[in-house]
Write a protein that holds these residues in place. Structure first.
Motif, PDB file in Angstrom:
ATOM      1  N   THR A 290     -60.213 -26.991  27.267  1.00 28.69           N
ATOM      2  CA  THR A 290     -58.863 -27.241  27.752  1.00 28.69           C
ATOM      3  C   THR A 290     -57.889 -27.058  26.592  1.00 28.69           C
TER       4      THR A 290
ATOM      5  N   VAL B 249     -54.597 -30.688  33.205  1.00 25.34           N
ATOM      6  CA  VAL B 249     -55.523 -31.783  32.917  1.00 25.34           C
ATOM      7  C   VAL B 249     -55.004 -33.136  33.398  1.00 25.34           C
ATOM      8  N   ALA B 250     -53.727 -33.199  33.768  1.00 16.73           N
ATOM      9  CA  ALA B 250     -53.175 -34.445  34.304  1.00 16.73           C
ATOM     10  C   ALA B 250     -53.497 -34.618  35.784  1.00 16.73           C
TER      11      ALA B 250
ATOM     12  N   VAL C 252     -58.663 -30.217  37.461  1.00 19.25           N
ATOM     13  CA  VAL C 252     -59.770 -30.168  36.511  1.00 19.25           C
ATOM     14  C   VAL C 252     -61.071 -29.819  37.225  1.00 19.25           C
TER      15      VAL C 252
ATOM     16  N   VAL D 271     -51.792 -36.829  30.041  1.00 21.83           N
ATOM     17  CA  VAL D 271     -52.293 -35.561  29.498  1.00 21.83           C
ATOM     18  C   VAL D 271     -53.302 -35.806  28.379  1.00 21.83           C
TER      19      VAL D 271
ATOM     20  N   GLY E  62     -56.412 -36.869  30.509  1.00 23.82           N
ATOM     21  CA  GLY E  62     -56.865 -35.485  30.590  1.00 23.82           C
ATOM     22  C   GLY E  62     -58.204 -35.298  29.901  1.00 23.82           C
TER      23      GLY E  62
END
Length: 261
Positions: free
Chosen positions: A12, A59-60, A65, A118, A122
Motif C-alpha cells: 500500500t 486504505v481507509a 482493501v 489512514v 489502514g
C-alpha cells in the motif's frame, strides 16, 4: 523467506516514496509486486516500469482493501509479503488561533480521525486481511513460515513534534500494534515487523524549501544527511529474509531524536 519469483507481495502506498522504493527493490529480486494506491496515474506507471500490477485502493475503506487484495491475488497469486506504506501527515496543533479572530480553536477532529483512519487503521486493515489469506497457505521451509507483514511506522511515534499530535498518535498506534499482532499470528507462521523511519528524502520532504531540507539533514547525527528511500527498501528485504525479526519496531534514523519543533 527467500525473495524470488515464487513470492507475491502487496504494497500500500506503493506509487511513491518509501512504498515505491520497496516495491522496486522487491521486484528487482523477482517478487511479483502489486501496488495498492489512490494515485492511478503514477501507480500504473511505476507498476509498468517494474513489471508489477497497479490496483486502486483506499486504505481507509475496509471493502476497498479487501477488493484490492482479491484483485492482486487474481493477478499474482496469494501474497506472502504485505507492506503497509500508505500514510498522510497533515500538521495542526491541539489548540490554534483562528486566523480571522485570533481566538483559540481546538484541533479539527475530522482531520485527526482521517489521519488515524489512514495511518493506523489502514495498516491494521491490510495486516488483518492479508494475514487471514496467508494463514490458508502452505508453510515454507524449516520454520514453516507462511508470510511476513511489514508496517511503516515513524520515529514520530516516540519523538512527536509540535503540530504532530494526530500523526504521532497514529504511528504510536502502529508501534503498539506490532508485538501483539506478531504474537497473535505466531501460531500461523506469520511475522509482523514495523520500520520507524526518520527523515527521508520522500516526495513530501523533497517539496520543502531547500533550506528546510538542509536544516533537517543537519539534525541527523550520522550519516549527516536525509535517509534514502532505497535504504528503507533494503531493510524491508532483510526483514522478509531474516526469520528471527519478529514483533520488533526498528528505528531507521541515523540516531536522530526529533526536537520539539
Amino acid at each position: 523467506m527467500r525473495l524470488d519469483g515464487t513470492i507475491a507481495a502487496v504494497v500500500t502506498g506503493g506509487a511513491s516514496g518509501l512504498g515505491e522504493a520497496a516495491a522496486r527493490h522487491l521486484a528487482a529480486r523477482g517478487v511479483r509486486v502489486a501496488l495498492l494506491d489512490l494515485d492511478a496515474g503514477r501507480g500504473a506507471r511505476v507498476a509498468g516500469e517494474i513489471g508489477g500490477r497497479f490496483v486502486r485502493c483506499d486504505v481507509a475503506d475496509t471493502d476497498s482493501v479487501a477488493g484490492a487484495l482479491a484483485e492482486a491475488e487474481a493477478a499474482h497469486g496469494p501474497a506472502r509479503i504485505a507492506l503497509a506504506c500508505a500514510g498522510i501527515a497533515p500538521a495542526q496543533r491541539l489548540v490554534r488561533r483562528d486566523r480571522a479572530t485570533g481566538t483559540p480553536k481546538p484541533h479539527d477532529m475530522a482531520l485527526f480521525e482521517r489521519v488515524v483512519a489512514v495511518n493506523l487503521l489502514g495498516a491494521v486493515r491490510l495486516a488483518t486481511a492479508a494475514a487471514a489469506a496467508m494463514a490458508a497457505l502452505e508453510p515454507l521451509g524449516e520454520d514453516r513460515e507462511r508470510g511476513v507483514i511489514v508496517l511503516a511506522g515513524s520515529i514520530a511515534a516516540e519523538d512527536g513534534q509540535i503540530g504532530q499530535a494526530a500523526y504521532a498518535a497514529s504511528k504510536g498506534g502502529v508501534l503498539g500494534f506490532t508485538l501483539p499482532a506478531a504474537r497473535d499470528l505466531a501460531e500461523w507462521g506469520i511475522r509482523v515487523v514495523t520500520v520507524m523511519p526518520g527523515v527521508f528524502r520522500t516526495p513530501m520532504v523533497a517539496g520543502l524549501p531547500e533550506e528546510v531540507q538542509r536544516s533537517l539533514a543537519a539534525q541527523v547525527p550520522f550519516p549527516h544527511r536525509l535517509g534514502r528511500p532505497e535504504e528503507f527498501a533494503r531493510l524491508v528485504a532483510e526483514i522478509v529474509e531474516n526469520p528471527m525479526l519478529n514483533g520488533a519496531a526498528l528505528r531507521l534514523d541515523g540516531a536522530l531524536r526529533m526536537p520539539p519543533r
